[in-house]
Write a protein that holds these residues in place. Structure first.
Motif, PDB file in Angstrom:
ATOM      1  N   SER A  47       0.823  -1.215   0.000  1.00 34.06           N
ATOM      2  CA  SER A  47       0.000   0.000   0.000  1.00 34.06           C
ATOM      3  C   SER A  47       0.856   1.263   0.000  1.00 34.06           C
ATOM      4  CB  SER A  47      -0.919  -0.023   1.219  1.00 34.06           C
ATOM      5  OG  SER A  47      -1.775   1.090   1.222  1.00 34.06           O
ATOM      6  N   GLU A  48       1.882   1.282   0.856  1.00 35.09           N
ATOM      7  CA  GLU A  48       2.729   2.477   0.956  1.00 35.09           C
ATOM      8  C   GLU A  48       3.636   2.636  -0.256  1.00 35.09           C
ATOM      9  OE1 GLU A  48       2.738   4.838   3.400  1.00 35.09           O
ATOM     10  OE2 GLU A  48       0.968   3.849   4.216  1.00 35.09           O
ATOM     11  N   LYS A  49       4.168   1.534  -0.778  1.00 32.80           N
ATOM     12  CA  LYS A  49       5.091   1.625  -1.911  1.00 32.80           C
ATOM     13  C   LYS A  49       4.381   1.995  -3.205  1.00 32.80           C
ATOM     14  CE  LYS A  49       8.706  -0.920  -4.389  1.00 32.80           C
ATOM     15  NZ  LYS A  49       9.537  -2.155  -4.428  1.00 32.80           N
ATOM     16  N   TYR A  50       3.199   1.405  -3.406  1.00 37.13           N
ATOM     17  CA  TYR A  50       2.508   1.587  -4.682  1.00 37.13           C
ATOM     18  C   TYR A  50       1.295   2.502  -4.587  1.00 37.13           C
ATOM     19  CZ  TYR A  50       5.518  -2.165  -6.267  1.00 37.13           C
ATOM     20  OH  TYR A  50       6.621  -2.924  -6.593  1.00 37.13           O
ATOM     21  N   GLN A  51       0.985   3.003  -3.399  1.00 38.54           N
ATOM     22  CA  GLN A  51      -0.100   3.972  -3.204  1.00 38.54           C
ATOM     23  C   GLN A  51      -1.432   3.435  -3.733  1.00 38.54           C
ATOM     24  OE1 GLN A  51       1.251   7.735  -4.830  1.00 38.54           O
ATOM     25  NE2 GLN A  51       3.197   7.617  -3.767  1.00 38.54           N
ATOM     26  N   VAL A  52      -1.787   2.266  -3.210  1.00 35.49           N
ATOM     27  CA  VAL A  52      -3.041   1.618  -3.594  1.00 35.49           C
ATOM     28  C   VAL A  52      -3.760   1.126  -2.345  1.00 35.49           C
ATOM     29  CG1 VAL A  52      -2.298   0.860  -5.883  1.00 35.49           C
ATOM     30  CG2 VAL A  52      -1.845  -0.593  -3.895  1.00 35.49           C
ATOM     31  N   PRO A  53      -5.101   0.988  -2.403  1.00 28.81           N
ATOM     32  CA  PRO A  53      -5.796   0.297  -1.315  1.00 28.81           C
ATOM     33  C   PRO A  53      -5.500  -1.203  -1.391  1.00 28.81           C
ATOM     34  CG  PRO A  53      -7.341   0.922  -3.043  1.00 28.81           C
ATOM     35  CD  PRO A  53      -6.025   1.517  -3.419  1.00 28.81           C
ATOM     36  N   VAL A  54      -5.286  -1.815  -0.240  1.00 30.95           N
ATOM     37  CA  VAL A  54      -5.012  -3.252  -0.175  1.00 30.95           C
ATOM     38  C   VAL A  54      -6.049  -3.897   0.741  1.00 30.95           C
ATOM     39  CG1 VAL A  54      -3.364  -5.058   0.438  1.00 30.95           C
ATOM     40  CG2 VAL A  54      -2.549  -2.909  -0.568  1.00 30.95           C
ATOM     41  N   ILE A  55      -6.725  -4.914   0.222  1.00 27.51           N
ATOM     42  CA  ILE A  55      -7.688  -5.677   1.012  1.00 27.51           C
ATOM     43  C   ILE A  55      -7.059  -7.001   1.398  1.00 27.51           C
ATOM     44  CG2 ILE A  55      -9.953  -6.797   1.021  1.00 27.51           C
ATOM     45  CD1 ILE A  55     -10.859  -4.721  -1.042  1.00 27.51           C
ATOM     46  N   VAL A  56      -7.088  -7.310   2.683  1.00 25.62           N
ATOM     47  CA  VAL A  56      -6.591  -8.593   3.180  1.00 25.62           C
ATOM     48  C   VAL A  56      -7.793  -9.442   3.574  1.00 25.62           C
ATOM     49  CG1 VAL A  56      -5.268  -9.767   4.970  1.00 25.62           C
ATOM     50  CG2 VAL A  56      -4.432  -7.612   4.017  1.00 25.62           C
ATOM     51  N   LEU A  57      -7.921 -10.610   2.949  1.00 24.47           N
ATOM     52  CA  LEU A  57      -9.003 -11.526   3.261  1.00 24.47           C
ATOM     53  C   LEU A  57      -8.547 -12.561   4.282  1.00 24.47           C
ATOM     54  CD1 LEU A  57     -10.523 -12.116  -0.293  1.00 24.47           C
ATOM     55  CD2 LEU A  57     -11.442 -10.682   1.539  1.00 24.47           C
ATOM     56  N   SER A  58      -9.106 -12.493   5.453  1.00 23.43           N
ATOM     57  CA  SER A  58      -8.978 -13.546   6.453  1.00 23.43           C
ATOM     58  C   SER A  58     -10.373 -14.168   6.574  1.00 23.43           C
ATOM     59  CB  SER A  58      -8.499 -12.945   7.775  1.00 23.43           C
ATOM     60  OG  SER A  58      -8.471 -13.897   8.806  1.00 23.43           O
ATOM     61  N   ASP A  59     -10.639 -14.942   7.602  1.00 18.05           N
ATOM     62  CA  ASP A  59     -11.999 -15.422   7.854  1.00 18.05           C
ATOM     63  C   ASP A  59     -12.117 -15.841   9.314  1.00 18.05           C
ATOM     64  OD1 ASP A  59     -11.009 -18.120   8.006  1.00 18.05           O
ATOM     65  OD2 ASP A  59     -11.240 -18.328   5.844  1.00 18.05           O
ATOM     66  N   GLN A  60     -13.330 -16.163   9.721  1.00 16.76           N
ATOM     67  CA  GLN A  60     -13.557 -16.512  11.127  1.00 16.76           C
ATOM     68  C   GLN A  60     -12.707 -17.688  11.556  1.00 16.76           C
ATOM     69  OE1 GLN A  60     -15.300 -19.460  12.338  1.00 16.76           O
ATOM     70  NE2 GLN A  60     -15.045 -18.818  14.476  1.00 16.76           N
ATOM     71  N   PHE A  61     -12.519 -18.663  10.675  1.00 15.32           N
ATOM     72  CA  PHE A  61     -11.756 -19.867  11.002  1.00 15.32           C
ATOM     73  C   PHE A  61     -10.316 -19.524  11.370  1.00 15.32           C
ATOM     74  CE2 PHE A  61      -9.609 -23.863   9.294  1.00 15.32           C
ATOM     75  CZ  PHE A  61      -9.819 -24.576  10.467  1.00 15.32           C
ATOM     76  N   ILE A  62      -9.715 -18.571  10.648  1.00 16.56           N
ATOM     77  CA  ILE A  62      -8.354 -18.134  10.984  1.00 16.56           C
ATOM     78  C   ILE A  62      -8.382 -17.102  12.106  1.00 16.56           C
ATOM     79  CG2 ILE A  62      -6.227 -17.063  10.143  1.00 16.56           C
ATOM     80  CD1 ILE A  62      -7.040 -17.825   7.329  1.00 16.56           C
ATOM     81  N   GLY A  63      -9.266 -16.132  11.971  1.00 17.46           N
ATOM     82  CA  GLY A  63      -9.236 -14.982  12.866  1.00 17.46           C
ATOM     83  C   GLY A  63      -9.442 -15.336  14.322  1.00 17.46           C
ATOM     84  N   GLN A  64     -10.318 -16.295  14.604  1.00 11.48           N
ATOM     85  CA  GLN A  64     -10.645 -16.594  15.990  1.00 11.48           C
ATOM     86  C   GLN A  64     -10.051 -17.899  16.489  1.00 11.48           C
ATOM     87  OE1 GLN A  64     -15.002 -16.092  16.149  1.00 11.48           O
ATOM     88  NE2 GLN A  64     -14.659 -14.005  16.846  1.00 11.48           N
ATOM     89  N   ARG A  65      -9.338 -18.619  15.659  1.00 12.28           N
ATOM     90  CA  ARG A  65      -8.683 -19.827  16.149  1.00 12.28           C
ATOM     91  C   ARG A  65      -7.324 -19.476  16.746  1.00 12.28           C
ATOM     92  NH1 ARG A  65      -7.204 -22.123  10.257  1.00 12.28           N
ATOM     93  NH2 ARG A  65      -4.936 -21.781  10.228  1.00 12.28           N
ATOM     94  N   MET A  66      -6.828 -20.356  17.605  1.00 10.58           N
ATOM     95  CA  MET A  66      -5.524 -20.152  18.230  1.00 10.58           C
ATOM     96  C   MET A  66      -4.559 -21.218  17.725  1.00 10.58           C
ATOM     97  SD  MET A  66      -6.720 -19.355  22.149  1.00 10.58           S
ATOM     98  CE  MET A  66      -5.092 -18.829  22.692  1.00 10.58           C
ATOM     99  N   GLU A  67      -3.322 -20.810  17.502  1.00 12.88           N
ATOM    100  CA  GLU A  67      -2.284 -21.746  17.085  1.00 12.88           C
ATOM    101  C   GLU A  67      -1.033 -21.501  17.910  1.00 12.88           C
ATOM    102  OE1 GLU A  67      -1.310 -22.125  12.922  1.00 12.88           O
ATOM    103  OE2 GLU A  67      -3.342 -21.547  12.341  1.00 12.88           O
ATOM    104  N   ALA A  68      -0.292 -22.569  18.141  1.00 14.78           N
ATOM    105  CA  ALA A  68       1.051 -22.450  18.706  1.00 14.78           C
ATOM    106  C   ALA A  68       2.021 -22.361  17.542  1.00 14.78           C
ATOM    107  CB  ALA A  68       1.371 -23.659  19.578  1.00 14.78           C
TER     108      ALA A  68
END
Length: 588
Positions: A361-382
């Motif tokens: 975003s900073e280098k190319y001056q564009v909006p960047v969308i990052v797709l995560s989801d509930q399965f990744i966002g709220q799960r815990m990993e070691a």
């Protein structure tokens, strides 16, 4: 019976502590060097309601949540019925429940004679009242009982309890530890454990435990984010909550806005003023942000948008996961919008991708969308300790204009990227708006200039494709069948490929990190030698499959396995589709 890989699920209603137990067990296992993967799921209620956690532990790297559980702990059978589509038992699984509350099984339990589970009654509630003087400690009794049954790290559990309740009184810590010991003693006095699946492992270096939303927040902070605006929405709210505590410590500012439209516009304003800025949301919020994302693109203002996907459309199922925001991320804004779409594949990757989003975003001056989801966002990993030396950062280019010189904010002679002034910089005034403009920023309706500016903005995507085309490839070079997926499908895909390799199948996998601009050459190189290509995604409409077909003229090779969300993709599902692809001669 020693096992090297163990999965347990805990299900109950609000107040039973099913998710708290999972978190404590995950921290305890990671403290002894085990790899862990904890997924959790909630009912759709705003407050209270049913919940469950599923925890997989192993001395070896853990890639997915585990298809079937070795052990199931039930605080409430009616609540278990609400998750019966998500929890599958292994044949001979151990089922433990509180005989005080659950002497009679309700109709409809997915526990049949073919699974032959072992049903064990443990009086969690009674033991909690005896040991801790409070029935609410029944979840601690349960943790003690399963640690004794399955050789789980009991000392680590006690340390997790001490950490969890360190701000409360020592008496509360002591009573909870007493409840753990009561559960252990009950098992020793009443059950033989030799025939149980007991986790075998050797202690090693402590692993770091994070969930995906925390990893996003860490990544943003490390990348230099100093402004965040957002509106709380499940399942992304933990990002906002974490940054509200930590961002001010580093000189940053967070604003909770009245809605998602205000959030994205504040982010654009902060970035225009020179700050690295970000927002987070889920599908409904992304829909509201689309017009403003177009503003960021035409005004060439850096910004990062995190979308933690949930089941849609509309309100959908707020607490479940799906990969169905892809087309909204790719094509949601009206007009020809130059933007970048990235996809996080696991918890550690959430950190990496967020750092990469700010870099792009900073280098190319564009909006960047990052797709995560509930399965990744709220799960815990070691996860292992993150090596920060490998993460890229970028400070945007600013102009150096002397008196009498003309500053052209959108000048084209430097490829697609022009130096960006901060308001107040001497001799660098310019107009930034959502209307088409000349190189200096003056409004225009001329076709030739609009064509020229579109070319400038889209040239950045070509540069990004050349600069960054990271994809993950698994399997042998001489594979016959390939599997392509994206985002949180990675773990199930990789583990299914490893399973296929053990059986002598020649299968390869590919999971891109950058979805748009599509890493054309890398995907083309992967697909060309393959006899069959299986596309796997958690989207009923097959959004990723259709996106690929728009770029690659190989429909005769492509097969599709797709389904709706609300249930995590399993290794067994992917493996069965691989077996089908190895034999199939037809496109599904």
């Amino acid at each position: 019976m020693d096992v090297r890989d163990f999965t347990v699920a805990v299900v109950g209603s609000g107040g039973d502590g099913a998710v708290t137990c999972g978190e404590m067990l995950t921290h305890a296992a990671a403290g002894e060097g085990l790899y862990c993967f904890m997924s959790k799921s909630f009912g759709p209620q705003i407050r209270g309601g049913e919940s469950f956690s599923q925890i997989r532990m192993s001395e070896d790297m853990v890639l997915s949540q585990g298809d079937r559980v070795d052990a199931l702990v039930v605080f409430s059978w009616p609540d278990f019925l609400r998750f019966k589509d998500e929890i599958e038992l292994k044949p001979g699984a151990i089922v433990i429940h509180d005989e005080t509350k659950n002497k009679d099984f309700p109709d409809g339990l997915p526990i049949n004679e073919f699974l032959e589970p072992r049903i064990i009654h443990v009086p969690f509630t009674d033991l909690a009242e005896e040991a801790a003087g409070n029935s609410l400690a029944k979840n601690m009794v349960m943790l003690g009982a399963i640690s004794e049954f399955f050789n789980l790290p009991v000392e680590g559990l006690k340390q997790s309890i001490a950490k969890k309740y360190k701000k409360k009184s020592a008496k509360i810590v002591e009573s909870n530890c007493a409840a753990v010991e009561a559960g252990r003693k009950y098992v020793r006095d009443n059950h033989e454990v030799e025939s149980m699946p007991r986790l075998s492992y050797e202690k090693s270096d402590t692993k770091m435990v994070m969930n995906g939303n925390e990893a996003v927040a860490y990544g943003a902070l490390y990348a230099g984010c100093r402004f965040f605006a957002g509106y709380p929405i499940t399942p992304s709210s933990e990002i906002m909550e974490w940054l509200s505590r930590e961002l001010p410590r580093f000189g940053g500012v967070e604003v909770q806005t009245e809605d998602e439209m205000a959030a994205i516009n504040m982010v654009i304003g902060a970035s225009f003023a020179g700050a690295k800025a970000m927002t987070c949301t889920s599908g409904p919020g992304l829909s509201l942000m689309q017009e403003a994302i177009g503003l960021a693109a035409i005004a060439e203002i850096p910004c990062v948008i995190i979308d933690v996907q949930r089941v849609g459309p509309s309100t959908g199922i707020p607490t479940k996961s799906e990969q169905s925001d892809l087309l909204a991320a790719l094509h949601g804004s009206h007009g020809d919008v130059s933007k970048v779409v990235l996809a996080a594949a696991d918890v550690e990757d959430c950190f990496d991708v967020t750092c990469l989003a700010f870099y792009i975003s900073e280098k190319y001056q564009v909006p960047v969308i990052v797709l995560s989801d509930q399965f990744i966002g709220q799960r815990m990993e070691a996860v292992p300790r993150i090596d920060l030396s490998k993460r890229k950062s970028f400070e945007r280019i600013k102009p150096s204009i002397q008196e009498g010189e003309k500053y052209e904010r959108f000048k084209i002679d430097n490829g697609g990227v022009s130096p960006m002034a901060v308001p107040g910089m001497e001799h660098c005034e310019y107009l930034a708006s959502g209307i088409e403009h000349t190189e200096s920023g003056s409004p225009t309706s001329a076709h030739s200039i609009h064509e020229m500016m579109n070319k400038k903005r889209f040239h950045k995507l070509d540069d990004i494709r050349e600069d960054l085309t990271f994809v993950r490839r698994y399997g042998p070079e001489d594979a016959e069948v390939g599997v392509i997926g994206w985002g949180s499908s990675k773990g199930a895909i990789k583990e299914a490929i490893l399973r296929a390799e053990k059986l002598g199948m020649k299968v390869a996998g590919l999971v891109p990190q950058i979805i748009h601009p599509i890493p054309y050459d890398k995907i083309d190189e992967f697909m060309k030698p393959l006899r069959r290509i299986l596309v796997v995604e958690v989207s009923y409409a097959g959004q990723f499959y259709n996106y690929l077909k728009s770029y690659y003229p190989v429909p005769d090779k492509l097969m599709l396995y797709k389904r709706s969300g609300s249930k995590s993709l399993t290794v067994e599902e992917v493996f069965q589709q691989i077996c089908h692809a190895m034999q199939s001669e037809y496109v599904l």
